[in-house]
Write an enzyme that holds these catalytic residues in place. Structure first.
Site, PDB file in Angstrom:
ATOM      1  N   LYS A  31      -2.571  15.959  -6.420  1.00 41.35           N
ATOM      2  CA  LYS A  31      -2.755  16.812  -5.150  1.00 41.35           C
ATOM      3  C   LYS A  31      -1.144  16.972  -4.461  1.00 41.35           C
ATOM      4  O   LYS A  31      -0.248  16.935  -5.134  1.00 41.35           O
ATOM      5  CB  LYS A  31      -3.828  16.522  -4.212  1.00 41.35           C
ATOM      6  CG  LYS A  31      -5.201  16.532  -5.017  1.00 41.35           C
ATOM      7  CD  LYS A  31      -6.039  16.285  -4.083  1.00 41.35           C
ATOM      8  CE  LYS A  31      -7.455  16.273  -4.880  1.00 41.35           C
ATOM      9  NZ  LYS A  31      -8.711  16.211  -4.262  1.00 41.35           N
ATOM     10  N   HIS A  43      -9.268  25.024  -8.428  1.00 41.93           N
ATOM     11  CA  HIS A  43      -9.865  23.880  -7.687  1.00 41.93           C
ATOM     12  C   HIS A  43     -10.311  24.393  -6.447  1.00 41.93           C
ATOM     13  O   HIS A  43      -9.831  25.115  -5.738  1.00 41.93           O
ATOM     14  CB  HIS A  43      -8.313  22.899  -7.160  1.00 41.93           C
ATOM     15  CG  HIS A  43      -8.815  21.683  -7.051  1.00 41.93           C
ATOM     16  ND1 HIS A  43      -9.268  21.409  -5.773  1.00 41.93           N
ATOM     17  CD2 HIS A  43      -9.056  20.572  -7.604  1.00 41.93           C
ATOM     18  CE1 HIS A  43      -9.721  20.294  -5.462  1.00 41.93           C
ATOM     19  NE2 HIS A  43      -9.665  19.555  -6.684  1.00 41.93           N
ATOM     20  N   GLU A  52     -16.488  19.980 -10.621  1.00 47.16           N
ATOM     21  CA  GLU A  52     -16.196  19.247  -9.282  1.00 47.16           C
ATOM     22  C   GLU A  52     -17.252  19.456  -8.211  1.00 47.16           C
ATOM     23  O   GLU A  52     -16.789  20.616  -7.697  1.00 47.16           O
ATOM     24  CB  GLU A  52     -14.514  19.212  -8.895  1.00 47.16           C
ATOM     25  CG  GLU A  52     -13.711  18.869 -10.052  1.00 47.16           C
ATOM     26  CD  GLU A  52     -12.620  18.340  -9.349  1.00 47.16           C
ATOM     27  OE1 GLU A  52     -12.053  17.087  -9.727  1.00 47.16           O
ATOM     28  OE2 GLU A  52     -11.911  19.209  -8.702  1.00 47.16           O
ATOM     29  N   SER A  78     -14.542  11.861  -6.626  1.00 50.27           N
ATOM     30  CA  SER A  78     -14.708  10.641  -6.282  1.00 50.27           C
ATOM     31  C   SER A  78     -14.916   9.594  -7.417  1.00 50.27           C
ATOM     32  O   SER A  78     -15.650   8.491  -7.284  1.00 50.27           O
ATOM     33  CB  SER A  78     -15.963  10.281  -5.220  1.00 50.27           C
ATOM     34  OG  SER A  78     -15.671  10.893  -4.383  1.00 50.27           O
ATOM     35  N   GLY A 128      -8.775  12.390  -8.532  1.00 44.61           N
ATOM     36  CA  GLY A 128      -7.777  12.648  -7.251  1.00 44.61           C
ATOM     37  C   GLY A 128      -7.405  11.141  -6.810  1.00 44.61           C
ATOM     38  O   GLY A 128      -6.618  10.565  -7.519  1.00 44.61           O
TER      39      GLY A 128
END
Ligand code: 13P
Length: 245
Positions: free
Chosen positions: A13, A100, A169, A206, A227
């Protein structure tokens, strides 16, 4: 213990400067000697500013580099702040994440995502295509409808899908520590796979060294889009090791 081919994709990110590249050597060393490295792939997707230096650093390793988004135009143009897929390819990206939820929340539509995917494939980048429902949509029990729509509009008129990987996601699980119940996740991944035969489907949201034991028991997942935990080499390595334990 899994013995199938698994993807471990790090989405950094908007985190990381040049000094963050120092942390890669641990992962490089680990993966070079990892007994299952023929059955797995690591891809780092750093911010655009790090694609070139990271590609150089990883040049003689078995780890690849991708980007996190691209503009839909294939040629240069007056689009302040944007970078297209050809430009990303030219600095070393082999993959690009598209769709995303953090970009969807900024107004990226399914139609725009479709154009971006087409432009990326045109530039010979492989696409990591993200889909997922929000908390509200989950509560309304319309997850399947939402995924169906994201898939059909996002992949509209794309016949050759061999360079596309899907990442499921759920928006409510990104950065929250929450993950779907195993049975539900298995069913959702099956639903996506039934619509897109032969495509790999990853899970993201997560993923961490604590919940990987639960996630790896879900047999139809082909890897993870990670992430927060991917910025910490130790956690990232733990996730990979535990997947094969
Ligand atoms: P976290 O792993 O931090 O929840 O992020 C998931 C994600 O958005 C990967 O693309």
């Amino acid at each position: 213990m899994t013995n199938k081919y698994m993807y471990f994709i790090a989405n950094w990110k908007m985190f990381g400067g040049l000094n963050s590249l120092n942390s890669l050597h641990k992962v490089v060393k680990f993966f070079k000697n990892f007994k299952n490295n023929k059955f797995s792939k690591i891809i780092y997707c750093p911010p655009n500013t790090l694609i070139r230096p990271m590609s150089k650093k990883l040049k003689f390793t078995n780890i690849e580099v991708g980007a996190q988004n691209c503009h839909e135009n294939l040629s240069y143009g007056a689009f302040t702040g944007s970078v297209n897929s050809k430009m990303l390819k030219s600095v070393g990206a082999k993959y690009v994440i598209i769709g995303h939820s953090e970009n969807r929340q900024e107004g990226e539509t399914n139609k725009l995502i479709n154009l971006k995917i087409k432009s990326a494939l045109n530039s010979n980048l492989k696409v990591i295509f993200c889909i997922g429902e929000t908390q509200k949509e989950k509560r309304k029990k319309i997850t399947k409808q939402i995924l169906n729509k994201q898939l059909s509009l996002g992949l509209h008129k794309i016949r050759n899908k061999k360079n596309i990987i899907i990442a499921y996601e759920p928006v409510w699980s990104i950065g929250t520590g929450l993950i779907p119940k195993s049975k539900q996740l298995f069913e959702t991944i099956s639903f996506i796979k039934n619509k897109n035969k032969s495509l790999k489907v990853l899970y993201g949201g997560s993923v961490n060294p604590k919940n990987i034991d639960q996630l790896k028991s879900i047999s139809n997942i082909d890897g993870y889009l990670i992430g927060g935990a991917s910025q910490d080499s130790k956690k990232f390595i733990d996730i990979i090791k535990k997947t094969y334990n």
